[in-house]
Design an enzyme around this catalytic site. Structure first.
Site, mmCIF file in Angstrom:
data_model
loop_
_atom_site.group_PDB
_atom_site.id
_atom_site.type_symbol
_atom_site.label_atom_id
_atom_site.label_comp_id
_atom_site.label_asym_id
_atom_site.label_seq_id
_atom_site.Cartn_x
_atom_site.Cartn_y
_atom_site.Cartn_z
ATOM 1 C CG HIS A 65 -3.982 5.241 -8.187
ATOM 2 N ND1 HIS A 65 -3.648 6.559 -8.359
ATOM 3 C CD2 HIS A 65 -4.170 5.086 -6.848
ATOM 4 C CE1 HIS A 65 -3.623 7.172 -7.178
ATOM 5 N NE2 HIS A 65 -3.952 6.300 -6.255
ATOM 6 C CG HIS A 122 1.852 8.840 -1.794
ATOM 7 N ND1 HIS A 122 1.610 10.185 -1.791
ATOM 8 C CD2 HIS A 122 0.644 8.257 -1.869
ATOM 9 C CE1 HIS A 122 0.310 10.409 -1.859
ATOM 10 N NE2 HIS A 122 -0.299 9.253 -1.905
ATOM 11 C CD GLU A 143 -3.163 9.836 -4.448
ATOM 12 O OE1 GLU A 143 -3.617 9.254 -3.477
ATOM 13 O OE2 GLU A 143 -2.145 9.442 -5.048
ATOM 14 C CG HIS A 153 -3.660 8.051 2.239
ATOM 15 N ND1 HIS A 153 -2.399 8.591 2.356
ATOM 16 C CD2 HIS A 153 -3.857 7.877 0.912
ATOM 17 C CE1 HIS A 153 -1.857 8.716 1.149
ATOM 18 N NE2 HIS A 153 -2.714 8.296 0.253
#
Lengths: 284, 134
Positions: A196, A12, A243, A59
């Site tokens: 990431h 996302h 995540e 977030h």
């Protein structure tokens, strides 16, 4: 009765949303990233889902540091795209299947998953980018082709819930869906990742080998995969790679046996490896 | 018994855990306030006065004023929060990573286009120590 027929795993990355919103998807940088979703959009159309159960993380938008629920279920009638600092994304308001969401909340809590109930919530790129990737372009005045029940998982402040907990929550979500007395086709999304790291001196870490193995094991060894300790995500897939625990919620809600019908992997989207998979229940 | 932190031997990485969340609370509260335009306008009109509303430590405040991005993380800042301050300054996520890694924008962007930073030699602090990179 309602039933979950398929699961979608999907990154996302916010920059993907920006690329779509600024009509930049055919630029050389973005073209290969979006090409891998052409088949997905056809599949999504054919799947004809009534409801998307969408597992994502906020977030620091709906939840800042003052309140950090591990699992929060969206039970409001609708969810507006939030202003994350550059104005809200120009995409439709997200409509809930509110009655089903209340049913799922009640079922999960009695099943001993002590979730937080959100009767008001704005949604950020974590939720809207996967919808855009899977449903394609939809403007503000348009409607998303399906209702959406959002489930937020804390992955910002360590520790995120364990992979095992997420996998078992998926099982409880399945029971909740199947005990809802309306004939609905539900597709579940697990979002975020893949490898990431956004911060400090090791930023930019990408582990394509690890990502490929993760995608393989969603079909071949989902239970073993859910047992992975947090430190492995952090070390191997980067600090934000944790995540990926959210994909276990999706996987746990499917049959033990699934069919992989599509996979896409691309590096980079900004700082991130984009991963995507579609899994269908063998029974459906 | 103290909290076991098996993730502290990862190089070039701050894991934003409950201790960091506690230490960085006011700093992160300030950063996230910049999500809204009216707050950005107020901050940009007078940084010192705006920061007075957030009782952070002197070190945190100095790191904000000097835009010391890595220092903010060392003092309990979290990237999803500090990136809001960066966005206010017109710096996007990838440019911020270029700054934090010390590589600069172009070299960092090139590394990402070439597949990103390999995990090889980047898993344990001792690997960086041996190369004198910490």
């Amino acid at each position: 009765m309602a039933r979950i027929t398929a699961g979608v795993g999907c990154s996302h990355v916010p920059a993907i949303g920006v690329a779509m919103d600024t009509k930049n998807t055919q630029a050389p940088y973005w073209k290969p990233c979006f090409a891998g979703f052409e088949k997905s959009r056809k599949w999504m159309k054919e799947a004809n889902a009534d409801v998307i159960f969408l597992v994502y993380n906020d977030h620091c938008t709906a939840f800042d540091a003052s309140c950090i629920p591990t699992f929060a279920l969206g039970c409001a009638a609708e969810f507006h795209p939030a202003d994350e600092g550059w104005g809200p994304r120009p995409v439709p308001v997200v409509k809930n299947h509110q009655k089903m969401a209340s049913h799922i909340a009640q079922s999960l809590i009695l099943d001993e998953f002590d979730i937080t109930i959100m009767n008001e919530m704005e949604v950020d790129h974590g939720l809207t980018v996967p919808l855009s990737l899977m449903f394609g372009e939809h403007g503000v005045d348009d409607e998303w082709p399906a209702l959406v029940i959002p489930l937020c998982v804390n992955v910002v402040q360590y520790p995120a819930p364990t992979g095992n907990r997420c996998y078992n929550l998926g099982k409880a979500i399945r029971l909740a869906v199947e005990s809802y007395d309306e004939d609905l086709n539900v597709v579940i999304f697990g979002t975020g990742g893949m490898s990431h790291q956004l911060q400090y001196k090791r930023a930019g870490l990408i582990n394509s080998e690890w990502d490929a193995e993760f995608l393989d094991r969603l079909t071949s060894d989902p239970v073993g995969l859910s047992q992975m300790p947090h430190v492995e995500y952090l070390r191997e897939a980067g600090s934000e790679g944790v995540e990926m625990v959210m994909w276990h919620v999706m996987r746990g809600s499917l049959d033990d046996e699934v069919r992989e019908v599509h996979r896409h992997y691309h590096v980079p989207a900004s700082n991130t490896a984009v991963g995507h998979i579609i899994l269908e229940n063998k029974s459906s | 018994m103290s909290t076991k932190k098996d993730y502290e031997d990862i190089p070039g990485t701050f894991i934003f855990d409950a201790d960091r969340g506690r230490e960085g609370y006011q700093l992160n509260r300030f950063c996230i306030s910049l999500r809204l335009q009216k707050n950005r306008d107020e901050f940009n009109a007078g940084e010192e006065a705006y920061l007075d509303k957030y009782p952070m430590t002197a070190e945190q405040r100095e790191a904000v004023l000097k835009r010391e991005w890595n220092e903010m993380l060392a003092l309990g800042g979290n990237i999803y929060y500090t990136s809001k301050l960066a966005a206010n300054d017109g710096i996007n996520f990838q440019e911020l990573a270029g700054i934090m890694t010390g590589m600069g924008r172009e070299a960092y962007r090139k590394m990402m286009l070439e597949g990103g930073r390999s995990p090889e030699g980047n898993r344990y602090k001792h690997e960086w120590d041996e190369r004198g990179e910490n």
